[in-house]
Design an enzyme around this catalytic site. Structure first.
Site, PDB file in Angstrom:
ATOM      1  CB  THR A 178      -0.922   0.039   1.230  1.00 28.74           C
ATOM      2  OG1 THR A 178      -0.129   0.044   2.419  1.00 28.74           O
ATOM      3  CG2 THR A 178      -1.858  -1.171   1.253  1.00 28.74           C
ATOM      4  CG  LEU A 179       2.138   5.191  -2.805  1.00 29.68           C
ATOM      5  CD1 LEU A 179       3.547   5.328  -2.239  1.00 29.68           C
ATOM      6  CD2 LEU A 179       2.108   5.508  -4.291  1.00 29.68           C
ATOM      7  CG  ASP A 192      -3.573   2.455   3.143  1.00 31.10           C
ATOM      8  OD1 ASP A 192      -4.204   3.361   2.576  1.00 31.10           O
ATOM      9  OD2 ASP A 192      -3.993   1.295   3.228  1.00 31.10           O
ATOM     10  CD  GLN A 226      -5.122   2.631 -15.305  1.00 33.76           C
ATOM     11  OE1 GLN A 226      -6.241   2.329 -14.891  1.00 33.76           O
ATOM     12  NE2 GLN A 226      -4.696   2.284 -16.517  1.00 33.76           N
ATOM     13  CE  LYS A 254      -9.512   2.522  -3.402  1.00 35.32           C
ATOM     14  NZ  LYS A 254      -8.175   2.155  -2.894  1.00 35.32           N
ATOM     15  CD  GLU A 260      -9.933  10.032   0.346  1.00 32.28           C
ATOM     16  OE1 GLU A 260     -10.239   8.904  -0.057  1.00 32.28           O
ATOM     17  OE2 GLU A 260     -10.779  10.943   0.518  1.00 32.28           O
ATOM     18  CB  CYS A 292     -25.151   6.958  -4.508  1.00 29.55           C
ATOM     19  SG  CYS A 292     -24.673   5.706  -3.299  1.00 29.55           S
ATOM     20  CB  CYS A 299     -20.528   3.246  -0.492  1.00 22.95           C
ATOM     21  SG  CYS A 299     -19.274   3.180  -1.788  1.00 22.95           S
ATOM     22  CB  CYS A 301     -20.051   8.101  -6.272  1.00 19.27           C
ATOM     23  SG  CYS A 301     -18.862   6.802  -6.628  1.00 19.27           S
TER      24      CYS A 301
END
Length: 419
Positions: free
Chosen positions: A127-128, A130, A250, A256, A352, A365, A368, A396
């Site tokens: 994970t980058l 995080d 990406q 996302k 974030e 919406c 979530c 979204c």
């Protein structure tokens, strides 16, 4: 009950991190062992005939007694809470006199103090965003507790931090095992997103409530004030002379992505009309699963590939601004002190870092990810818990228009000009 008593056999953990030592690492009187690895742990040896142990674990900052039990002949006592607590440990030896228990003087007492002690902070690998989000809080812990902090993380990320945080040691998970650091550590803390931790054993507050980055502050017991991670890189020279913008299109899950079918095309045309070169710094040119594959936007200059993160950081440092999603490269751009335009709808803005250029459509919406009723499906690339397989799937971001993003870019440019 706040803590548990187990026999002295090894405590086996199912965590993805290197396992803590099976026995506590700190020695005390009468062969008592203790530490604060995966919670507060106390190992009591077998008591003599007509004797037993009484143990008490306390939160020294709140005054709450978390666990107390006597009559123990031999035991392994372990707190249920693995996040930072300033524990106090008190142990008495009891002797049986004519069928009644009587307390002798306290056998051992210890108040948590990490000063000059080895403390392991475990980051997950792979994970980058995080890791970039949590690093400032690990550094804050080291400064406040005056501990010898060692951070275990992916070897790909260590070059970003090593020179920026000289007071911290950085190792990989394999290094932790090879150097047998778990046999030496005074305390160990685990940073992660604990989706199913309903008892709050690994985090004092659900990360969906406090934010992806700030959850580390709560786990480590430090201020939740946000700040970008410090990063360093060997070559910080400007990669090209002309003004340019970096983008990243990406992501690790379709929710996302910016799912507007013409969004990127319209924004890139607008950027070029303003005189910017548009550089895509994604790792992959194509990413997806099954019959769903996402290509980098048409018209960008392709700087994708398996390149060092320090090179990505160099491109970001000199960019006029960065346009991205709720994913790792946005966190890297924030750490590089680059203005970030973040296009995201699946997560609430509190998830974030704070940016005045967040783009979200409140008419659709949204958020979530922050709904504890909607368990994120790591193995479902097309996760859309409320509207999957309906015309509203991914609305979204699908309903975030190019006009909305361009208006945000205009505001950003005006702000830069006025500074």
């Amino acid at each position: 009950m706040a803590s548990s008593v187990e026999n002295t056999s090894s405590v086996v953990s199912n965590s993805p991190y290197p396992l803590v030592n099976s026995s506590p690492t700190q020695g005390a009187v009468d062969s008592i062992l203790f530490d604060f690895n995966e919670g507060c742990r106390v190992q009591l040896p077998e008591a003599e005939e007509n004797a037993s142990w009484r143990v008490e674990l306390k939160d020294l900052d709140t005054g709450n007694i978390l666990f107390a039990q006597g009559g123990l002949k031999q035991a392994f006592v372990k707190s249920s809470k693995r996040w930072y607590v300033r524990f106090g440990i008190n142990i008495w030896k009891e002797s049986s006199v004519e069928g009644e228990n009587s307390f002798q003087n306290i056998a051992f007492s210890h108040s948590y103090d990490a000063t000059d002690q080895l403390v392991l902070i475990m980051f997950p690998i792979g994970t980058l965003g995080d890791t970039l989000a949590w690093m400032p809080y690990a550094a804050r812990f080291a400064e406040i507790r005056q501990a010898r902090v060692t951070c275990a993380m992916s070897e790909l990320l260590i070059p970003l931090f090593q020179d920026a945080y000289s007071h911290i040691t950085f190792v990989t998970h394999d290094d932790v095992r090879a150097q047998k650091l778990t046999e030496q550590a005074y305390a160990t803390y685990y940073l992660g997103l604990f989706f199913d931790d309903t008892a709050c054993d690994w985090q004092p507050s659900d990360f969906r409530l406090v934010g992806l980055h700030k959850t580390a502050a709560y786990i480590l017991g430090v201020s939740s004030h946000e700040e970008p991670a410090k990063i360093s890189f060997p070559d910080d020279g400007r990669p090209i002379e002309e003004p340019y913008v970096c983008i990243a299109a990406q992501a690790s899950s379709q929710c996302k992505y910016w799912n507007n079918p013409t969004g990127w095309e319209e924004v890139i045309k607008w950027l070029k009309a303003q005189g910017y070169r548009v550089i895509c710094i994604d790792q992959k040119t194509v990413h997806g699963t099954g019959i769903i594959w996402n290509h980098i936007p048409y018209g960008v200059e392709d700087q994708t590939g398996n390149r060092p993160l320090t090179e990505r950081a160099r491109w970001l440092k000199h960019a006029e601004f960065f346009i991205g999603l709720g994913s790792g490269l946005s966190w890297l751009a924030w750490s590089a002190q680059t203005p970030v335009v973040m296009i995201a709808g699946f997560s609430h803005p509190t998830t974030e870092f704070e940016t005045p250029y967040r783009v979200i459509n409140w008419h659709t919406c949204n958020s979530c990810w922050n709904d504890p009723k909607e368990r994120f499906g790591h193995n479902d690339f097309l996760w859309c818990p409320r509207h999957k397989d309906t015309p509203r799937q991914f609305e979204c971001t699908r309903l975030i228009t190019a006009k909305h993003v361009i208006q945000t870019l205009i505001r950003l440019r005006e702000c830069k000009i006025s500074q």
